[in-house]
Structure formats: structure tokens, C-alpha cells
Design a protein around this motif. Structure first.
Motif, mmCIF file in Angstrom:
data_model
loop_
_atom_site.group_PDB
_atom_site.id
_atom_site.type_symbol
_atom_site.label_atom_id
_atom_site.label_comp_id
_atom_site.label_asym_id
_atom_site.label_seq_id
_atom_site.Cartn_x
_atom_site.Cartn_y
_atom_site.Cartn_z
ATOM 1 N N ASP A 5 1.267 -1.554 0.088
ATOM 2 C CA ASP A 5 0.097 -0.584 -0.155
ATOM 3 C C ASP A 5 0.950 1.237 -0.497
ATOM 4 O O ASP A 5 0.549 2.492 -0.561
ATOM 5 C CB ASP A 5 -1.564 -0.109 1.591
ATOM 6 C CG ASP A 5 -2.089 -1.206 1.620
ATOM 7 O OD1 ASP A 5 -2.360 -1.305 -0.166
ATOM 8 O OD2 ASP A 5 -2.147 -1.769 1.935
ATOM 9 N N LEU A 6 2.548 1.610 0.790
ATOM 10 C CA LEU A 6 2.972 2.354 0.735
ATOM 11 C C LEU A 6 3.571 2.993 -0.649
ATOM 12 O O LEU A 6 3.551 4.103 -1.122
ATOM 13 C CB LEU A 6 3.717 2.261 2.011
ATOM 14 C CG LEU A 6 3.566 2.140 3.072
ATOM 15 C CD1 LEU A 6 4.959 2.195 4.201
ATOM 16 C CD2 LEU A 6 3.115 3.423 3.367
ATOM 17 N N ALA A 7 3.918 1.752 -1.214
ATOM 18 C CA ALA A 7 4.738 1.649 -2.749
ATOM 19 C C ALA A 7 3.434 2.007 -3.425
ATOM 20 O O ALA A 7 3.618 3.103 -4.586
ATOM 21 C CB ALA A 7 4.922 0.286 -3.100
ATOM 22 N N VAL A 8 2.248 1.371 -3.291
ATOM 23 C CA VAL A 8 0.469 2.606 -4.464
ATOM 24 C C VAL A 8 1.014 3.827 -4.098
ATOM 25 O O VAL A 8 0.416 4.653 -5.075
ATOM 26 C CB VAL A 8 -0.455 1.884 -4.131
ATOM 27 C CG1 VAL A 8 -1.215 2.892 -4.461
ATOM 28 C CG2 VAL A 8 -0.654 0.748 -4.339
ATOM 29 N N LEU A 9 0.261 4.079 -2.925
ATOM 30 C CA LEU A 9 1.089 5.997 -2.272
ATOM 31 C C LEU A 9 2.129 6.254 -3.163
ATOM 32 O O LEU A 9 1.771 7.736 -3.190
ATOM 33 C CB LEU A 9 0.903 6.034 -0.869
ATOM 34 C CG LEU A 9 1.157 7.508 -0.074
ATOM 35 C CD1 LEU A 9 -0.744 8.132 -0.598
ATOM 36 C CD2 LEU A 9 0.884 7.121 0.994
ATOM 37 N N ALA A 10 2.622 5.848 -3.208
ATOM 38 C CA ALA A 10 4.245 6.616 -3.745
ATOM 39 C C ALA A 10 4.162 6.983 -4.727
ATOM 40 O O ALA A 10 4.912 7.975 -5.462
ATOM 41 C CB ALA A 10 5.767 5.710 -2.723
ATOM 42 N N ALA A 11 3.908 6.022 -5.656
ATOM 43 C CA ALA A 11 3.465 5.699 -6.872
ATOM 44 C C ALA A 11 2.779 6.707 -7.542
ATOM 45 O O ALA A 11 2.743 7.854 -8.369
ATOM 46 C CB ALA A 11 3.282 4.729 -7.616
ATOM 47 N N ALA B 22 9.355 6.417 -2.997
ATOM 48 C CA ALA B 22 9.452 4.806 -1.942
ATOM 49 C C ALA B 22 10.395 5.214 -0.898
ATOM 50 O O ALA B 22 9.833 4.270 0.121
ATOM 51 C CB ALA B 22 9.224 4.263 -3.095
ATOM 52 N N PHE B 23 11.883 5.141 -1.710
ATOM 53 C CA PHE B 23 12.524 4.586 -0.689
ATOM 54 C C PHE B 23 12.429 5.642 1.218
ATOM 55 O O PHE B 23 12.685 5.561 2.382
ATOM 56 C CB PHE B 23 13.657 4.615 -0.710
ATOM 57 C CG PHE B 23 14.310 6.840 -1.259
ATOM 58 C CD1 PHE B 23 14.392 7.327 -0.391
ATOM 59 C CD2 PHE B 23 14.498 6.670 -2.656
ATOM 60 C CE1 PHE B 23 15.257 8.732 -0.684
ATOM 61 C CE2 PHE B 23 14.713 7.949 -3.207
ATOM 62 C CZ PHE B 23 15.505 9.456 -1.658
ATOM 63 N N GLU B 24 11.767 6.371 0.335
ATOM 64 C CA GLU B 24 11.095 7.724 1.765
ATOM 65 C C GLU B 24 10.455 7.087 2.424
ATOM 66 O O GLU B 24 10.068 7.821 3.790
ATOM 67 C CB GLU B 24 10.793 9.023 1.123
ATOM 68 C CG GLU B 24 12.309 10.083 1.153
ATOM 69 C CD GLU B 24 11.535 11.521 -0.030
ATOM 70 O OE1 GLU B 24 10.675 12.035 0.872
ATOM 71 O OE2 GLU B 24 12.675 12.232 -0.067
#
Length: 410
Positions: free
Chosen positions: A311-317, A323-325
Motif C-alpha cells: 500500500d505504501l508503494a502504491v501511495l508513493a507511485a 518510495a525509499f522515503e
């Protein structure tokens, strides 16, 4: 044209205040997700206090990171024409108003809510010298009305609702005056209040709009509202993991076919009341050959952790945030790799510099006009200068300077 007190109160009651209430309701929801007071994750209908505490611990202000990661790349550090070695005269007004610091709150407001405002009114500095007063205003406190929201540079009216000791202070701005009244409660009738009128004589409504992701229909979207479903999904996954971690992440030992000890039976205790507390060195034995020892496995947490990271990766995208942050996966990246990882955010930041930069320039030109500097007010070639916040290693900087000196013959 000067409005009468009855015209002002009618405008507030019938037009501006209802629109402000509608907009405020939407912005209050965004504000919760922007800060750390957003909606709780879904939990059992008859949740205990323990469940409620876990729900509170599951909330993480990811929205603040999405906004902050862009805001921290936006710092105006000058204002001048492309061919000028020094800043234009309007920069003095910027500095006198402490806009080096105030610009951050304006940027964060526009990024978070989709819109923010700045006002420019006649004022004076400590020594008594006349100096336009520039201030940022939250969109939760202000509403600006345009004839054409997509095309007009200046609003027709603006309403500011500010909480004061006596209640709520309502100020209407138009092209020539500000009109102020105080309501003890926002439900009170404005037409029963005294209106204080103050002339500014600027000729336009002295409010500048800062828009994030502005479109041709006059709409603007912030960096929070489109992603509220994703933000809620992240908190929900965190809550589910905490529930499992709290109640089901332990191995449960079982015994089948064991009688209640005689000592316990004599006192009338049941099997449920006679739970064994095992130490590390304890062994379990039973005299009855039919007794069976077993255990129930703990619920694994790996799936919840992977879902949370996904889910964090989706939000980052979707938010163009590195994403690394969010995932904390930065490890031994070179300066080139770091720049590549932040390329999407850099493109987003550059776009905001164009839109926010135009608003800053409009504000400075207005300030020049208010101060009587018509040349500054007509200087459409001067532009704000943005600080370079890109990452570079010392070796890169030295190499670039060396090559520059060699190529230019220094």
C-alpha cells in the motif's frame, strides 16, 4: 463602488458564508488526513478500550510526508529580471514581511488543501515607514469568489472568517474596502451586527490565489484528497496487524485428556480455572496414557507487513513521492542513483514552481503597486528565483566547477 452595511451583511448571509461553510466542511476532512487526526480504521462494532487504543496507534500521518517531501524543495530566494545581476525593488517588500519563512506555510497550504491565499494591504514597519503588509491565509479561513474561476487574476470578493476572543471575525474584501463584523456564533444573523468599513483604495480585491494542480475549469486538487482511500487502507492494514500481533501472535499450548488435579477438585475449581504457568525449565508429564499435548500455531504477520509495504508503494507511485522515503529502503545509493530515484518528485516539484512562482510574482507586483512603485508593478519580466535543493555529492560539485573553469578559461 462602496457597499452599504446592509449590502455587506446580505452578501455575507446569502452568498459568501454558505459557500464558505460548504468549503470548510470539505477542508476540515482533508485537514485531518493532512495532520494526525484523521478517520479511525474500521474496528469491531462492540470494540473494547484495548481495540480503540490499537486503532489510535495504527494511525500514521503519511499525508504530511507526501506534502512535506515536495514543500521542502520549494524555497524562493530571489526576485529579478533575467538580465539583472541584483534583485528587483519588490524583493525589499518580500524581505520586510518575513516572506522567507511565510512562503513555507503558503506552499504547504496549497499543496495540502489544493489552494491557499495571500493578502496585500497597506501597512507600516516598526520605524513607521509605509510598507505593504503581506500575509498568507489558510483556505479554511478564506473563500475567494471569481467571475471566471479559471481565467480571472483577481477575485470579485473574498471572505475571511477568523476566530477571535469575542467569537468569529468576518472580513469581506473588495476592490476598494474591507468590511468587518463580529459574530458571537456563526449561526447568528450577520444583518444584526455592526459593520466596520476601512478603505484600502487599491483598485482590485487584494487577494492572491495559490493553486495546486489547477485545471481549465478553475478547479484545484491538493496532495491529500485524491489519496484518502489509499491513506485509509494503509492505516487499516496497520490496525489489522496490531490486532493479530496483540491477540493471535502467540503459540497456544493445549492438553487433552487430563483430569483436574485432586487439590483443585477439592475446592471446586474447573479446568478453565486451573491454567498452568510454565517456566522455561518445566516439563509436562501425565500419568494417563491417553493424555495428549499439542499447540496451536501463532498467526503469521508476514502477510500484513507485505500488504502494508504494498500500500505504501502504491501511495508513493500515485503521489510521486520517492518510495525509499516511505519504505526506508535507502542503502548505499550513489548521487546519480539518488537523483534517478527522485526524478518523479523532481518533475512534480518543477511543475509547482511554475504555478506557485506566478502567484508569488503577482503578489510582489501588487505590493509594488500598493507602495507606489508603478515600475515594479508593471515589471512582468522579473521572476522569482528558486533555491537549488537537488542532491549532489562534493565530488560532483568539484568536478563541475573544475570543468567550468577549464572551459571558460579561468
Amino acid at each position: 463602488m462602496v457597499m452599504s452595511a446592509s449590502q455587506v451583511t446580505a452578501l455575507i448571509k446569502e452568498n459568501l458564508l454558505p459557500k464558505w461553510r460548504t468549503e470548510r466542511k470539505k477542508l476540515d476532512r482533508i485537514d485531518g488526513w493532512l495532520r494526525w487526526d484523521h478517520d479511525d480504521p474500521h474496528r469491531p462494532r462492540h470494540a473494547t478500550q484495548e481495540y480503540r487504543e490499537l486503532a489510535a496507534r495504527a494511525q500514521t500521518p503519511w499525508g504530511d510526508l507526501v506534502v512535506g517531501s515536495v514543500s521542502q524543495t520549494l524555497y524562493v530566494e530571489g526576485y529579478r529580471r533575467p538580465d539583472a545581476p541584483k534583485d528587483s525593488t519588490g524583493w525589499e517588500i518580500w524581505q520586510a514581511n518575513g516572506m522567507d519563512a511565510r512562503q513555507v506555510t503558503i506552499h504547504r497550504g496549497a499543496l495540502g488543501y489544493g489552494i491557499a491565499y495571500a493578502t496585500c494591504l497597506p501597512g507600516r514597519i516598526l520605524t513607521g515607514k509605509a510598507m505593504p503588509k503581506l500575509r498568507g491565509v489558510s483556505p479554511r479561513e478564506m473563500l475567494a469568489v471569481y467571475e471566471d474561476p479559471a481565467d480571472d487574476e483577481w477575485p470579485v470578493y473574498a471572505l475571511r472568517v477568523r476566530k477571535v476572543k469575542a467569537g468569529h471575525e468576518l472580513t469581506v474584501y473588495d476592490a476598494t474596502h474591507t468590511y468587518t463584523l463580529v459574530l458571537k456564533d456563526l449561526g447568528d444573523d450577520p444583518q444584526r451586527q455592526q459593520v466596520t468599513m476601512l478603505e484600502h483604495g487599491i483598485g482590485v480585491c487584494p487577494v492572491v490565489r495559490y493553486c495546486n494542480r489547477f485545471d481549465l475549469e478553475g478547479r484545484s486538487a491538493g496532495e491529500i484528497e485524491p489519496f484518502i482511500p489509499v491513506l485509509g487502507r494503509i492505516d487499516q492494514t496497520a490496525f489489522d496487524r496490531l490486532v493479530v500481533q496483540r491477540f493471535a501472535s502467540w503459540i497456544v499450548r493445549t492438553i487433552a485428556g487430563m483430569d483436574v488435579p485432586a487439590s483443585a477438585a477439592a475446592t471446586g475449581e474447573t479446568v478453565d480455572q486451573v491454567k498452568m504457568r510454565l517456566k522455561v525449565e518445566d516439563f509436562l508429564t501425565a500419568t494417563d496414557k491417553d493424555t495428549k499435548f499439542g499447540s496451536l500455531p501463532a498467526s503469521p504477520l508476514d502477510g500484513f507487513i507485505k500488504a502494508h509495504d504494498s500500500d505504501l508503494a502504491v501511495l508513493a507511485a500515485v503521489s510521486q513521492t520517492p518510495a525509499f522515503e516511505m519504505l526506508g529502503t535507502l542503502a548505499n545509493l550513489s548521487a546519480e542513483a539518488l537523483a534517478a530515484a527522485k526524478a518523479s518528485q523532481t518533475a512534480k516539484s518543477d511543475e509547482r514552481k511554475h504555478t506557485f512562482g506566478e502567484a508569488h510574482e503577482q503578489l510582489i507586483r501588487l505590493a509594488c503597486y500598493v507602495s507606489g512603485n508603478n515600475d515594479g508593478a508593471e515589471d512582468f519580466m522579473a521572476q522569482v528565483r528558486w533555491a537549488d535543493t537537488s542532491f549532489r555529492s562534493l565530488a560532483q560539485a568539484v568536478d563541475a566547477l573544475g570543468k567550468m573553469a577549464q572551459m571558460l578559461g579561468f
